[in-house]
Design a protein around this motif. Structure first.
Motif, PDB file in Angstrom:
ATOM      1  N   GLY B 159       0.802  -1.229   0.000  1.00  8.92           N
ATOM      2  CA  GLY B 159       0.000   0.000   0.000  1.00  8.92           C
ATOM      3  C   GLY B 159       0.829   1.269   0.000  1.00  8.92           C
ATOM      4  O   GLY B 159       0.426   2.289  -0.554  1.00  8.92           O
ATOM      5  N   MET B 160       2.009   1.195   0.624  1.00 14.52           N
ATOM      6  CA  MET B 160       2.855   2.387   0.691  1.00 14.52           C
ATOM      7  C   MET B 160       3.453   2.731  -0.658  1.00 14.52           C
ATOM      8  O   MET B 160       4.021   3.798  -0.836  1.00 14.52           O
ATOM      9  N   GLU B 161       3.354   1.800  -1.610  1.00 10.69           N
ATOM     10  CA  GLU B 161       3.999   1.992  -2.913  1.00 10.69           C
ATOM     11  C   GLU B 161       3.075   2.599  -3.964  1.00 10.69           C
ATOM     12  O   GLU B 161       3.478   2.807  -5.104  1.00 10.69           O
ATOM     13  N   TRP B 162       1.816   2.857  -3.598  1.00  8.30           N
ATOM     14  CA  TRP B 162       0.872   3.430  -4.576  1.00  8.30           C
ATOM     15  C   TRP B 162       1.403   4.726  -5.170  1.00  8.30           C
ATOM     16  O   TRP B 162       1.347   4.966  -6.366  1.00  8.30           O
ATOM     17  N   ALA B 163       1.914   5.560  -4.269  1.00 12.80           N
ATOM     18  CA  ALA B 163       2.331   6.892  -4.712  1.00 12.80           C
ATOM     19  C   ALA B 163       3.679   6.869  -5.419  1.00 12.80           C
ATOM     20  O   ALA B 163       4.076   7.854  -6.036  1.00 12.80           O
ATOM     21  N   GLY B 164       4.387   5.757  -5.341  1.00 14.09           N
ATOM     22  CA  GLY B 164       5.699   5.665  -5.967  1.00 14.09           C
ATOM     23  C   GLY B 164       6.596   4.784  -5.139  1.00 14.09           C
ATOM     24  O   GLY B 164       6.215   4.364  -4.046  1.00 14.09           O
ATOM     25  N   ALA B 165       7.792   4.493  -5.646  1.00 14.33           N
ATOM     26  CA  ALA B 165       8.729   3.654  -4.903  1.00 14.33           C
ATOM     27  C   ALA B 165       9.032   4.321  -3.570  1.00 14.33           C
ATOM     28  O   ALA B 165       9.430   5.478  -3.522  1.00 14.33           O
ATOM     29  N   GLN B 166       8.807   3.600  -2.482  1.00  8.07           N
ATOM     30  CA  GLN B 166       8.946   4.260  -1.192  1.00  8.07           C
ATOM     31  C   GLN B 166       9.838   3.511  -0.211  1.00  8.07           C
ATOM     32  O   GLN B 166      10.759   4.087   0.346  1.00  8.07           O
ATOM     33  N   LEU B 167       9.579   2.241   0.013  1.00  9.97           N
ATOM     34  CA  LEU B 167      10.337   1.513   1.037  1.00  9.97           C
ATOM     35  C   LEU B 167      11.347   0.584   0.370  1.00  9.97           C
ATOM     36  O   LEU B 167      11.014  -0.149  -0.562  1.00  9.97           O
ATOM     37  N   ASN B 168      12.566   0.600   0.883  1.00  6.03           N
ATOM     38  CA  ASN B 168      13.651  -0.087   0.194  1.00  6.03           C
ATOM     39  C   ASN B 168      13.878  -1.485   0.741  1.00  6.03           C
ATOM     40  O   ASN B 168      14.819  -1.733   1.484  1.00  6.03           O
ATOM     41  N   GLY B 169      13.025  -2.416   0.364  1.00  8.70           N
ATOM     42  CA  GLY B 169      13.202  -3.794   0.801  1.00  8.70           C
ATOM     43  C   GLY B 169      11.933  -4.596   0.570  1.00  8.70           C
ATOM     44  O   GLY B 169      10.840  -4.102   0.827  1.00  8.70           O
ATOM     45  N   ALA B 170      12.099  -5.836   0.114  1.00  4.09           N
ATOM     46  CA  ALA B 170      10.925  -6.683  -0.139  1.00  4.09           C
ATOM     47  C   ALA B 170      10.151  -6.932   1.149  1.00  4.09           C
ATOM     48  O   ALA B 170       8.937  -7.071   1.144  1.00  4.09           O
ATOM     49  N   GLN B 171      10.877  -6.967   2.279  1.00  5.70           N
ATOM     50  CA  GLN B 171      10.202  -7.146   3.567  1.00  5.70           C
ATOM     51  C   GLN B 171       9.169  -6.054   3.782  1.00  5.70           C
ATOM     52  O   GLN B 171       8.069  -6.322   4.261  1.00  5.70           O
ATOM     53  N   PHE B 172       9.536  -4.825   3.423  1.00  5.69           N
ATOM     54  CA  PHE B 172       8.645  -3.684   3.676  1.00  5.69           C
ATOM     55  C   PHE B 172       7.613  -3.478   2.573  1.00  5.69           C
ATOM     56  O   PHE B 172       6.499  -3.033   2.828  1.00  5.69           O
ATOM     57  N   THR B 173       7.994  -3.788   1.334  1.00  6.45           N
ATOM     58  CA  THR B 173       7.029  -3.568   0.245  1.00  6.45           C
ATOM     59  C   THR B 173       6.029  -4.717   0.147  1.00  6.45           C
ATOM     60  O   THR B 173       4.894  -4.513  -0.258  1.00  6.45           O
ATOM     61  N   HIS B 174       6.468  -5.943   0.501  1.00  2.35           N
ATOM     62  CA  HIS B 174       5.608  -7.119   0.283  1.00  2.35           C
ATOM     63  C   HIS B 174       5.517  -8.052   1.487  1.00  2.35           C
ATOM     64  O   HIS B 174       5.036  -9.169   1.355  1.00  2.35           O
ATOM     65  N   GLY B 175       5.975  -7.589   2.660  1.00  3.78           N
ATOM     66  CA  GLY B 175       6.071  -8.489   3.802  1.00  3.78           C
ATOM     67  C   GLY B 175       4.826  -8.628   4.661  1.00  3.78           C
ATOM     68  O   GLY B 175       4.854  -9.282   5.697  1.00  3.78           O
ATOM     69  N   MET B 176       3.708  -8.011   4.241  1.00  4.09           N
ATOM     70  CA  MET B 176       2.474  -8.229   5.015  1.00  4.09           C
ATOM     71  C   MET B 176       1.804  -9.502   4.506  1.00  4.09           C
ATOM     72  O   MET B 176       0.652  -9.503   4.071  1.00  4.09           O
ATOM     73  N   ILE B 177       2.577 -10.570   4.494  1.00  5.11           N
ATOM     74  CA  ILE B 177       2.051 -11.843   3.987  1.00  5.11           C
ATOM     75  C   ILE B 177       2.701 -12.980   4.746  1.00  5.11           C
ATOM     76  O   ILE B 177       3.848 -12.874   5.192  1.00  5.11           O
ATOM     77  N   HIS B 178       1.938 -14.041   4.958  1.00  2.55           N
ATOM     78  CA  HIS B 178       2.535 -15.293   5.411  1.00  2.55           C
ATOM     79  C   HIS B 178       1.735 -16.445   4.843  1.00  2.55           C
ATOM     80  O   HIS B 178       0.661 -16.263   4.275  1.00  2.55           O
ATOM     81  N   ASN B 179       2.286 -17.622   4.974  1.00  3.63           N
ATOM     82  CA  ASN B 179       1.708 -18.811   4.357  1.00  3.63           C
ATOM     83  C   ASN B 179       1.904 -19.969   5.310  1.00  3.63           C
ATOM     84  O   ASN B 179       3.036 -20.301   5.656  1.00  3.63           O
ATOM     85  N   MET B 180       0.816 -20.530   5.800  1.00  8.95           N
ATOM     86  CA  MET B 180       0.953 -21.588   6.806  1.00  8.95           C
ATOM     87  C   MET B 180       0.031 -22.759   6.484  1.00  8.95           C
ATOM     88  O   MET B 180      -0.988 -22.588   5.815  1.00  8.95           O
ATOM     89  N   GLU B 181       0.402 -23.897   7.035  1.00  3.65           N
ATOM     90  CA  GLU B 181      -0.481 -25.049   6.951  1.00  3.65           C
ATOM     91  C   GLU B 181      -1.375 -25.047   8.187  1.00  3.65           C
ATOM     92  O   GLU B 181      -0.881 -25.149   9.314  1.00  3.65           O
ATOM     93  N   TYR B 182      -2.659 -24.908   7.976  1.00  2.93           N
ATOM     94  CA  TYR B 182      -3.596 -24.800   9.095  1.00  2.93           C
ATOM     95  C   TYR B 182      -4.271 -26.123   9.381  1.00  2.93           C
ATOM     96  O   TYR B 182      -4.626 -26.861   8.461  1.00  2.93           O
ATOM     97  N   THR B 183      -4.471 -26.369  10.646  1.00  3.67           N
ATOM     98  CA  THR B 183      -5.270 -27.500  11.087  1.00  3.67           C
ATOM     99  C   THR B 183      -6.480 -26.930  11.813  1.00  3.67           C
ATOM    100  O   THR B 183      -6.335 -26.045  12.660  1.00  3.67           O
TER     101      THR B 183
END
Lengths: 356, 428
Positions: B159-183
């Motif tokens: 979301g921070m990247e809408w206005a343009g390149a803003q945060l310098n790192g994949a952690q910050f640009t795309h890190g609001m994600i995780h992937n888990m195996e749920y039971t």
């Protein structure tokens, strides 16, 4: 609903295969009692379903808002620091950087009542009476120039309030408006030239890797033993004068201070098991060095004042609590300050009762 | 609580200092090198080869070794007013495979991560059901269980990247994600236990879900989705949920925005309409250029990002073989293909998927390639099984304008320089 139905059918079939065979009831759980449902079922729908009987005036709301909400949202709902602004922004939605508030953006008033009653104030949710919530909602409407100062909001006139952006929403239309995204992509000669139009390094707003807040708790290597020992000794030193002061505490004043402390509770914990939250925990605050609580990230100014030898006592606390931002420039504490000297004295007495 | 997505005033930092210093020397040589002198790590006896390591009682529950202490969640202080109602980011630049370890999976709370004991946990189903019910945690474990792997992406990711390149790192640009195996137990199973005859025609019915924390984060979900693939999960990656992810039980809403995955879930109400709660009106809605806003934009569209090389994961080795890797996902189904461009989108080559895409789960891709110090504008572009192709930021802006915050699934560009350093840039 139909817009994603086709897509769901595919996944539903896959899901069925993985789902355990299950038919009929297992008889697990127990019947919910009416009192239990009533205790939890607080949602309020746009048509007013769920609204409790009650009312509250703009006039009362102003006072309640000032006591409970203004710390973060400002006296006029204009928002303090990075906390949400609740008023203003009318006709800005089609501008660059629109200001989205209850007045300019929220389509239903029911949402405001529902949210304030279930989640506010921050740190003391579900502590307000239904009438107080009506009063706060009335005051927010008034702050947005949507009602007059003599307005009284109740469950009876609730739906009469017109929300300016009620018709401002459409249901997700990506499958039509963005249909072009479903297309075979280009693989070669897709554009003539590639030029950099913006660089993150120039804007420079990325947190420092080493200094990130996360490193504090998460990196085991960072928490070396000697570092922990020192602050502990400082606290131990502080114990003696604090104990003296406790002996002379007026119980009535402490009780008064406990009431005043409600304003602080959104951010500060005190007493048994208190932890750092938005603000540092306040046990043994008397005699503590400014910015001296282990594990809390203070503003630079606060930390520097502590390094300069300042300690929390009657004088420093009184000065800070009357106008926090004047005493500690750029303090992280967004609280505007206590206006009455009596309140300051009372809350200091209350703090002392936990400094033993 | 507001998450701010416009930048703060610039500040000084030395983000890449450390990595660059070590990069410079390593980059010189290329190809299979020959050593001039014997490597003392081989020729000299090392302490770890002579002494002893830890015993089996040293670490009853293990954390990563100290040498990995930089692989942590990070937050961006200026985004929010405080850290209680805030977000942090998964270090995706440093992970591989697809499963996110719980300990570094991003957190988003609206009233902080609460501590709720299993013994104190209650789940209520009420509203238009045949019998309003209360379940304990133990009850949940007696229903037939399923195991399924899904990504959870916050609607505000990138979301921070809408206005343009803003945060310098994949952690910050795309890190609001995780992937888990749920039971857990399917939501359908629980709703059927309460009985849905009282709801009549299910087509226009909804469930309202809320959590036990002070925010309660109530959301309305159409009955069709509730009966399709939602779950009440109590385990993730084989162990109990962490408190920051909703211990002891959370909702799983596959492919849909993370805010709907209510943590510490305490109540499910069958209703004949949406509640239009704060989180589905004032937040998580998308304002278009003309000022009208889209609501109910639940599905997370196909998206991908190169996780390495990237600003926090520069190329530190010399010229020659290079592994470009990243993640792709789609809320509409399985990832079918990922293309990678090294020249900012002029030409594309198809990457190798580590495993066939699974519906609404992260897919790992690799491009095993050769790098000889040339500048690259690295991009990845995901396609899903519905034929949807991840758009560029220009394409998104054409439809949505520039005032959006959420649901930004644009193609990301990393400018990899000749010294191996990478930077977040926006390109024409």
């Amino acid at each position: 609903m139909s817009k994603y139905r086709n897509l769901l059918i595919g996944t539903a079939i896959a899901a069925l295969a993985a789902m355990p065979a299950y038919a009929g009831k297992l008889g697990l759980g127990r019947a919910a009692l009416p009192e239990e449902v009533a205790a939890w079922n607080h949602d309020i729908s746009p048509d007013g379903t769920g609204l409790p009987v009650g009312s509250g005036s703009v006039e009362d709301g102003e006072m309640i808002f000032s006591d409970n909400c203004a710390i973060c949202h400002g006296e006029f709902a204009e928002g303090v620091d990075n906390w949400p602004k609740l008023a203003g922004g009318m006709d800005t939605l089609n501008h660059k950087d629109p200001l989205k508030t209850v007045g300019s953006y929220w389509p239903y008033l029911s949402t405001t009542y529902d949210y304030v009653r279930r989640s506010m104030p921050f740190g003391a949710a579900q502590s307000m009476s239904d009438d107080d919530v009506y009063a706060i909602v009335a005051y927010i409407l008034y702050s947005n120039d949507l009602v007059d100062d003599d307005f009284v909001l109740s469950n009876e006139n609730f739906l009469d309030v017109e929300m300016p952006n009620a018709d401002g929403f459409i249901v997700d239309d990506r499958e039509t408006s963005e249909k072009a995204f479903w297309a075979e992509p280009c693989m070669e000669n897709c554009k003539d030239e590639v030029k950099i139009t913006m660089r993150a390094a120039v804007l420079d707003v990325t947190p420092d890797e080493a200094g990130g807040e996360a490193t504090e708790g998460a990196a085991p290597a960072a928490a070396e033993e000697p570092a922990k020992e020192e602050p502990k000794m400082e606290e131990a030193k502080a114990e003696e004068p604090a104990a003296e002061q406790t002996a002379a505490l007026d119980p009535a004043l402490v009780a008064e201070g406990e009431k005043v402390f409600k304003k602080c509770k959104a951010c500060h914990q005190i007493g048994e098991g208190a932890k750092n939250k938005t603000g540092p925990e306040l046990n043994n605050i008397i005699g503590r060095t400014l910015g001296g609580h282990d594990g809390f990230k203070y503003s630079k100014t606060m930390a520097e004042m502590g390094e300069g030898g300042l300690v929390w006592n009657d004088e420093t606390l009184a000065e800070f609590l009357s106008k926090p931002k004047d005493y500690v420039k750029k303090t992280k504490m967004s609280f505007a300050g206590l206006k009455k000297d009596d309140d300051i004295a009372a809350v200091i007495a209350y703090l002392k009762s936990f400094s033993q | 609580m507001t998450v701010r997505f416009k930048g703060k005033s610039p500040s000084r930092r030395a983000f890449l200092k450390g990595t660059l210093a070590s990069t410079a020397g390593a980059i010189a040589g290329a190809g299979a090198a020959s050593a001039a002198t014997p490597d003392p790590l081989i020729t000299e006896k090392q302490s770890w080869a002579m002494g002893l390591g830890d015993g089996v009682d040293a670490t009853p529950y293990g954390l990563p070794i100290k040498y990995e202490s930089d692989v942590i969640r990070r937050n961006v202080e200026w985004l929010t007013a405080d850290t209680i109602s805030s977000i942090n980011f998964t270090p995706i630049h440093a992970l591989d495979g697809t499963i996110t370890p719980q300990g570094c999976a991003f957190e988003r709370h609206h009233s902080g991560a609460i501590e709720l004991r299993k013994e104190d946990y209650r789940l209520m189903i009420n509203g238009m059901v045949d019998q309003e019910l209360v379940f304990t945690y133990e009850d949940l474990e007696r229903f037939p269980r399923e195991n399924r792997t899904f990504f959870l992406e916050c609607a505000a990711n990138t979301g921070m990247e809408w206005a343009g390149a803003q945060l310098n790192g994949a952690q910050f640009t795309h890190g609001m994600i995780h992937n888990m195996e749920y039971t857990g137990v399917s939501l359908r199973t629980l709703l059927e236990e309460a009985g849905l005859n009282a709801a009549g025609d299910l087509k226009d019915k909804w469930v309202y879900v809320e959590g036990a924390d002070a925010s309660s984060n109530g959301r309305s979900i159409p009955m069709e989705k509730a009966l399709d693939d939602c779950m009440i999960a109590f385990k993730a990656n084989g162990e109990a949920l962490r408190k920051e992810h909703g211990y002891p039980a959370r909702l799983v809403v596959p492919g849909w925005e993370g805010n709907m995955w209510v943590k510490w879930i305490r109540r499910i109400e069958v209703m004949d309409g949406p509640v239009e709660s704060r989180e589905e009106t004032s937040k998580y809605t998308d304002t278009l250029a003309n000022g009208t806003s889209r609501k109910w934009t639940w599905v997370m569209d196909a998206k991908s990002v190169v996780t390495s090389p990237s600003p926090q994961s520069p190329i530190k080795h010399g010229h020659g073989p290079l592994v470009i890797t990243g993640l792709a996902w789609s809320g509409r189904g399985a990832i079918s293909r990922v293309d990678v461009s090294k020249d900012g989108g002029k030409t594309w080559e198809t990457a190798r998927l580590a495993n066939p895409g699974q519906p609404m789960a992260l897919t790992r891709f690799y491009l095993d390639t050769e790098w000889n110090g040339e500048e690259m504008f690295l991009q990845a572009r995901a396609m899903d099984e519905t034929g949807y192709v991840q758009p560029t930021k220009h394409q998104l802006r054409e439809v949505r304008g520039e005032n959006s915050i959420y649901h930004n699934n644009c193609v990301q560009t990393w400018w990899v320089k000749s010294n191996g350093e990478a930077e977040n840039v926006e390109v024409s």
